[in-house]
Scaffold this motif. Structure first.
Motif, PDB file in Angstrom:
ATOM      1  N   LYS A  42      -6.533   4.249  12.845  1.00  0.00           N
ATOM      2  CA  LYS A  42      -7.049   2.898  13.050  1.00  0.00           C
ATOM      3  C   LYS A  42      -5.970   2.043  13.689  1.00  0.00           C
ATOM      4  O   LYS A  42      -4.775   2.328  13.563  1.00  0.00           O
ATOM      5  CB  LYS A  42      -7.474   2.255  11.710  1.00  0.00           C
TER       6      LYS A  42
ATOM      7  N   HIS B  97      -0.446  -5.522   5.377  1.00  0.00           N
ATOM      8  CA  HIS B  97      -0.108  -4.825   4.131  1.00  0.00           C
ATOM      9  C   HIS B  97       1.377  -4.918   3.780  1.00  0.00           C
ATOM     10  O   HIS B  97       1.937  -4.009   3.158  1.00  0.00           O
ATOM     11  CB  HIS B  97      -0.546  -3.361   4.187  1.00  0.00           C
TER      12      HIS B  97
ATOM     13  N   MET C  36       0.844  -1.201   0.000  1.00  0.00           N
ATOM     14  CA  MET C  36       0.000   0.000   0.000  1.00  0.00           C
ATOM     15  C   MET C  36       0.875   1.244   0.000  1.00  0.00           C
ATOM     16  O   MET C  36       2.020   1.223   0.458  1.00  0.00           O
ATOM     17  CB  MET C  36      -0.894   0.045   1.253  1.00  0.00           C
ATOM     18  N   ASP C  37       0.330   2.347  -0.502  1.00  0.00           N
ATOM     19  CA  ASP C  37       0.897   3.657  -0.200  1.00  0.00           C
ATOM     20  C   ASP C  37       0.503   3.994   1.235  1.00  0.00           C
ATOM     21  O   ASP C  37      -0.679   3.902   1.595  1.00  0.00           O
ATOM     22  CB  ASP C  37       0.338   4.728  -1.142  1.00  0.00           C
ATOM     23  N   GLY C  38       1.463   4.356   2.049  1.00  0.00           N
ATOM     24  CA  GLY C  38       1.134   4.654   3.446  1.00  0.00           C
ATOM     25  C   GLY C  38       2.376   4.886   4.264  1.00  0.00           C
ATOM     26  O   GLY C  38       3.326   5.542   3.799  1.00  0.00           O
TER      27      GLY C  38
ATOM     28  N   PRO D 143      -2.254   2.187   5.657  1.00  0.00           N
ATOM     29  CA  PRO D 143      -2.534   2.975   4.453  1.00  0.00           C
ATOM     30  C   PRO D 143      -2.601   4.467   4.763  1.00  0.00           C
ATOM     31  O   PRO D 143      -2.981   4.883   5.864  1.00  0.00           O
ATOM     32  CB  PRO D 143      -3.890   2.447   3.995  1.00  0.00           C
ATOM     33  N   VAL D 144      -2.261   5.265   3.776  1.00  0.00           N
ATOM     34  CA  VAL D 144      -2.213   6.712   3.961  1.00  0.00           C
ATOM     35  C   VAL D 144      -3.590   7.260   4.360  1.00  0.00           C
ATOM     36  O   VAL D 144      -3.689   8.269   5.083  1.00  0.00           O
ATOM     37  CB  VAL D 144      -1.691   7.392   2.681  1.00  0.00           C
ATOM     38  N   GLU D 145      -4.671   6.579   3.928  1.00  0.00           N
ATOM     39  CA  GLU D 145      -6.013   7.044   4.255  1.00  0.00           C
ATOM     40  C   GLU D 145      -6.338   6.866   5.727  1.00  0.00           C
ATOM     41  O   GLU D 145      -7.330   7.428   6.217  1.00  0.00           O
ATOM     42  CB  GLU D 145      -7.051   6.274   3.422  1.00  0.00           C
ATOM     43  N   GLN D 146      -5.532   6.094   6.450  1.00  0.00           N
ATOM     44  CA  GLN D 146      -5.833   5.793   7.847  1.00  0.00           C
ATOM     45  C   GLN D 146      -4.899   6.515   8.813  1.00  0.00           C
ATOM     46  O   GLN D 146      -4.728   6.104   9.962  1.00  0.00           O
ATOM     47  CB  GLN D 146      -5.752   4.266   8.062  1.00  0.00           C
TER      48      GLN D 146
ATOM     49  N   GLU E 112       7.344   7.109   5.559  1.00  0.00           N
ATOM     50  CA  GLU E 112       6.414   7.197   4.427  1.00  0.00           C
ATOM     51  C   GLU E 112       6.897   6.220   3.355  1.00  0.00           C
ATOM     52  O   GLU E 112       8.085   6.173   3.041  1.00  0.00           O
ATOM     53  CB  GLU E 112       6.376   8.623   3.877  1.00  0.00           C
TER      54      GLU E 112
ATOM     55  N   ARG F 157      -3.540  10.643  10.124  1.00  0.00           N
ATOM     56  CA  ARG F 157      -3.699  12.107  10.068  1.00  0.00           C
ATOM     57  C   ARG F 157      -2.312  12.716  10.148  1.00  0.00           C
ATOM     58  O   ARG F 157      -1.490  12.327  10.994  1.00  0.00           O
ATOM     59  CB  ARG F 157      -4.552  12.596  11.234  1.00  0.00           C
TER      60      ARG F 157
END
Length: 418
Positions: A127, A134, A51-53, A106-109, A90, A111
């Protein structure tokens, strides 16, 4: 007239596996492996992110949402190894995991708590993180030394892709059988666009056989059309042999009519005829011979489906032997409906394998089984083989089902819901 099983044994007794040659992988598509291939490396070759993250160190324990971490570095696909430390990195999809880090969020999880010039400096997890999530582990797909492909495997696209990914640059394959095709008959016209005169037909057998032979793993080294003339036939046969043909297929001129000259023409050349006429339908007049110095000769009847049966059930088993492949596996499926068959003959029927409303597969023998009909070949996705002395094969009877070619499985995508 002999039985099919006897004919098959006589043919296979004349065939031995061809020599081995080494070819670059990029030239190996469609070839048949002569040796098993083991992987020279792991795949993936290193632990990497799915994943990107952000890559983290969990050390086997979950990391709770709300945790804040300093960002220690940045890792993109293709970057060299890095020491991960205790914070977060990153990371991009496919990038090597920094040493010591074992999980990705993941980057969506996350802040971004702090950033400089668009680069995250500190993050908060939104989360919980499960240890190892991942991350694609080194060797998770393929281990070093693992057997990828067995001898006798066909190098189709997926096989070549795997070999390329694991660093296999060349492979040992069987030499391709060299084959020639001769269509006989003064009525034949080769140019599909040419207008036909009275009594003429187009030589559809020749392009069909060439295409099927190539799909079966052979190299077609010569092809041509001759009239009902022994001298022209002998010249064509010599051209085929001069081109290096190890197998020669002809269509027509093998029955018992005035112009069926091939058996005598072969004997005049010193050929050994192993059989002429087999207890099958269609294609009963089929001839098999061995020419001086070894080339094998298949005299197929001239009707299109008879020629197709000869190629599929006589030539292709020999090709498998030459290519070092195991005997072909077959399916057993129930007949969808009653089928009338010629008693005492092995019947090769064009068929469709279909998926019924009950979720069960069955084989439906198509209408129009006469050996001159081409439309049913277009509709078929398989062959059904019916053997025995009975005149009727009843619905529900398990029957032998084979793909259109020995390397063509029955294609599920073509099945119909009925």
């Amino acid at each position: 007239m002999i039985e099919y099983a006897d004919a098959l044994q006589r043919m296979l007794a004349c065939a031995t596996a061809l020599p081995v040659e080494t070819v670059p992988l990029e030239q190996a598509a469609g070839r048949v492996l002569a040796r098993e291939v083991s992987s020279p490396q792991c795949l993936p070759p290193f632990d990497n992110s799915a994943m990107d993250g952000f890559a983290l160190r969990c050390d086997g324990a979950p990391m709770a949402a709300g945790t804040e971490l300093e960002v220690q570095g940045w890792q993109a696909a293709g970057d060299a190894a890095s020491e991960g430390g205790q914070g977060a990195w990153e990371i991009m999809t496919g990038a090597r995991m920094p040493d010591g880090l074992d999980s990705v969020i993941p980057v969506e999880q996350v802040r971004i708590v702090a950033a400089i010039d668009g680069r995250p400096q500190r993050i908060e997890l939104l989360k919980d993180v499960t240890p190892g999530q991942h991350v694609r582990l080194r060797g998770q797909d393929v281990r070093t030394g693992e057997v990828l492909l067995e001898a006798g495997s066909t190098l189709a696209l997926n096989a070549c892709t795997l070999l390329h990914a694991t660093g296999v640059g060349q492979v040992e394959v069987r030499a391709q059988p060299r084959v020639a095709v001769i269509a006989t008959g003064k009525e034949l016209v080769s140019d599909a666009a040419q207008a036909l005169e009275v009594g003429q037909i187009r030589d559809s057998n020749r392009p069909y056989l060439v295409g099927r032979l190539q799909a079966a793993g052979a190299a077609v080294v010569w092809q041509g059309v001759v009239g009902d003339d022994v001298d022209a036939f002998n010249a064509a046969l010599q051209s085929a042999l001069d081109a290096g043909a190890q197998l020669v297929l002809s269509t027509g001129a093998v029955s018992q009519g005035r112009y069926d000259f091939i058996p005598e023409a072969l004997r005049a050349r010193g050929a050994t005829i192993h059989f002429h006429k087999v207890a099958i339908r269609p294609g009963k007049p089929l001839l098999f011979a061995r020419l001086p110095d070894g080339p094998l000769y298949f005299g197929l009847p001239g009707n299109p489906v008879s020629a197709a049966v000869g190629q599929r059930f006589f030539v292709e088993p020999v090709l498998r032997r030459l290519l070092g492949m195991a005997a072909e596996a077959t399916l057993q499926l129930p007949l969808r409906a009653d089928v009338r068959k010629p008693p005492g003959l092995r019947f090769h029927a064009r068929a469709r394998v279909e998926l019924g409303a009950d979720g069960q597969l069955s084989a439906r023998v198509l209408a129009g089984q006469e050996s001159f009909r081409l439309m049913s070949m277009l509709q078929a996705n398989a062959w059904v083989v019916l053997d025995g002395d009975d005149e009727m094969a009843r619905a529900g009877t398990p029957v032998q089902v084979q793909g259109w070619g020995h390397r063509d499985p029955v294609r599920l995508a073509a099945m119909e819901v009925s």
